[in-house]
Enzyme design. Structure first.
Site, PDB file in Angstrom:
ATOM      1  N   GLY A  34      10.517  30.238  62.532  1.00  0.00           N
ATOM      2  CA  GLY A  34       9.596  29.417  63.332  1.00  0.00           C
ATOM      3  C   GLY A  34       8.828  28.461  62.439  1.00  0.00           C
ATOM      4  N   GLY A  39       3.256  32.119  63.154  1.00  0.00           N
ATOM      5  CA  GLY A  39       2.830  33.524  63.162  1.00  0.00           C
ATOM      6  C   GLY A  39       3.826  34.482  62.526  1.00  0.00           C
ATOM      7  N   SER A 108      13.094  29.007  57.857  1.00  0.00           N
ATOM      8  CA  SER A 108      14.552  28.944  58.097  1.00  0.00           C
ATOM      9  C   SER A 108      14.882  27.973  59.235  1.00  0.00           C
ATOM     10  CB  SER A 108      15.131  30.339  58.334  1.00  0.00           C
ATOM     11  OG  SER A 108      14.321  31.178  59.111  1.00  0.00           O
TER      12      SER A 108
HETATM   13  P1  ADP Z   1       3.526  31.515  59.482  1.00  0.00           P
HETATM   14  O1  ADP Z   1       3.832  32.711  58.638  1.00  0.00           O
HETATM   15  O2  ADP Z   1       4.484  31.381  60.632  1.00  0.00           O
HETATM   16  O3  ADP Z   1       3.349  30.239  58.720  1.00  0.00           O
HETATM   17  P2  ADP Z   1       0.938  32.733  59.790  1.00  0.00           P
HETATM   18  O4  ADP Z   1       1.268  34.140  60.224  1.00  0.00           O
HETATM   19  O5  ADP Z   1       0.601  32.499  58.347  1.00  0.00           O
HETATM   20  O6  ADP Z   1       2.149  31.775  60.232  1.00  0.00           O
HETATM   21  O7  ADP Z   1      -0.265  32.150  60.678  1.00  0.00           O
HETATM   22  C1  ADP Z   1      -0.287  32.268  62.069  1.00  0.00           C
HETATM   23  C2  ADP Z   1      -1.727  32.105  62.588  1.00  0.00           C
HETATM   24  O8  ADP Z   1      -1.702  32.195  64.005  1.00  0.00           O
HETATM   25  C3  ADP Z   1      -2.646  33.199  62.090  1.00  0.00           C
HETATM   26  O9  ADP Z   1      -3.908  32.615  61.827  1.00  0.00           O
HETATM   27  C4  ADP Z   1      -2.712  34.167  63.291  1.00  0.00           C
HETATM   28  O10 ADP Z   1      -3.908  34.894  63.332  1.00  0.00           O
HETATM   29  C5  ADP Z   1      -2.608  33.216  64.463  1.00  0.00           C
HETATM   30  N1  ADP Z   1      -2.052  33.814  65.691  1.00  0.00           N
HETATM   31  C6  ADP Z   1      -2.571  33.714  66.943  1.00  0.00           C
HETATM   32  N2  ADP Z   1      -1.839  34.378  67.849  1.00  0.00           N
HETATM   33  C7  ADP Z   1      -0.822  34.939  67.168  1.00  0.00           C
HETATM   34  C8  ADP Z   1       0.274  35.781  67.560  1.00  0.00           C
HETATM   35  N3  ADP Z   1       0.485  36.160  68.811  1.00  0.00           N
HETATM   36  N4  ADP Z   1       1.152  36.167  66.593  1.00  0.00           N
HETATM   37  C9  ADP Z   1       0.970  35.779  65.311  1.00  0.00           C
HETATM   38  N5  ADP Z   1      -0.032  35.003  64.872  1.00  0.00           N
HETATM   39  C10 ADP Z   1      -0.942  34.577  65.792  1.00  0.00           C
END
Ligand code: ADP
Length: 208
Positions: A34, A39, A108
């Site tokens: 994603g 997330g 990815s």
């Molecule tokens: P990625 O690894 O995809 O770049 P991160 O996990 O680092 O994304 O960041 C995602 C952000 O979105 C975090 O601040 C998280 O708290 C927030 N968020 C809100 N809702 C969700 C959810 N349902 N699942 C995952 N993250 C979420």
């Protein structure tokens, strides 16, 4: 590019299934794909904690972390992104072979490399989780400040801005993190794993 080598695959006395049996688990790869900020890391972390609490042996492979070591020679051109995911796929496969559950969190962006990752695993042992959040929401979250910098022209080839993201056509799971909380997504992923017999929701596992 693949190079021709005169090498022969070696088999060892202790097999993948011997190791898995010792660990009392069926290893698999949970592959989170994603946009940045969708997330992936958050969910990999939460699922890994749930698995750990159930006494499963799992290991998180985080794309950003791998880029600080194994993949530090790679940038963000299309070729480098492909190589980045290829290495992640190979490492996930090795982790699986070791008997562990691998949780891979990396953008990815291309279907071909995701399919390559799938092809390294036995059927049913690759679970693709499309962490689906609209670009606007990821940009609004901007938890690493990267979207702001990409919009300012400080970062080139940023996925979703000036580099493409190919939406998965047939992922095992789609998590809409714009609508669901992290806990709800984690529950849904765990339910899927139980339904597919990859994880047993058995209280005896947690007995000391
Ligand atoms: P990625 O690894 O995809 O770049 P991160 O996990 O680092 O994304 O960041 C995602 C952000 O979105 C975090 O601040 C998280 O708290 C927030 N968020 C809100 N809702 C969700 C959810 N349902 N699942 C995952 N993250 C979420």
């Amino acid at each position: 590019m693949a190079v021709q080598h005169d090498v022969v695959w070696q088999n060892f006395a202790v097999t993948s299934s011997d190791r898995a049996k010792l660990l009392r688990q069926a290893p698999f790869v949970l592959w989170f794909t994603g946009l940045s900020g969708a997330g992936k890391t958050t969910l990999a972390n939460l699922v890994a904690k749930r698995l750990h609490d159930l006494r499963y042996h799992a290991y998180v492979l985080d794309g950003d972390n791998l880029r600080q070591g194994l993949n530090r020679d790679l940038g963000f051109t299309v070729a480098d992104r492909q190589e980045n995911v290829r290495r992640m796929a190979e490492v996930a496969s090795l982790i699986h072979d070791s008997g562990l559950i691998a949780l891979a969190a990396c953008i990815s962006p291309f279907a071909t490399e995701r399919e390559f990752a799938r092809s390294l695993l036995p059927p049913g042992r690759f679970v693709e989780v499309f962490v689906d959040a609209p670009l606007e929401l990821c940009e609004q979250r901007d938890n690493k400040g990267l979207y702001r910098r990409a919009r300012a022209g400080e970062i080139a080839d940023f996925t979703g801005i000036d580099s493409p993201f190919e939406r998965p056509a047939n992922p095992e799971l789609v998590m809409d993190t714009g609508r669901l909380t992290p806990a709800e997504c984690t529950d849904a992923i765990m339910e899927y794993l139980v339904e597919k017999d990859l994880v047993v929701a058995d209280w005896t596992r947690t007995r000391q």
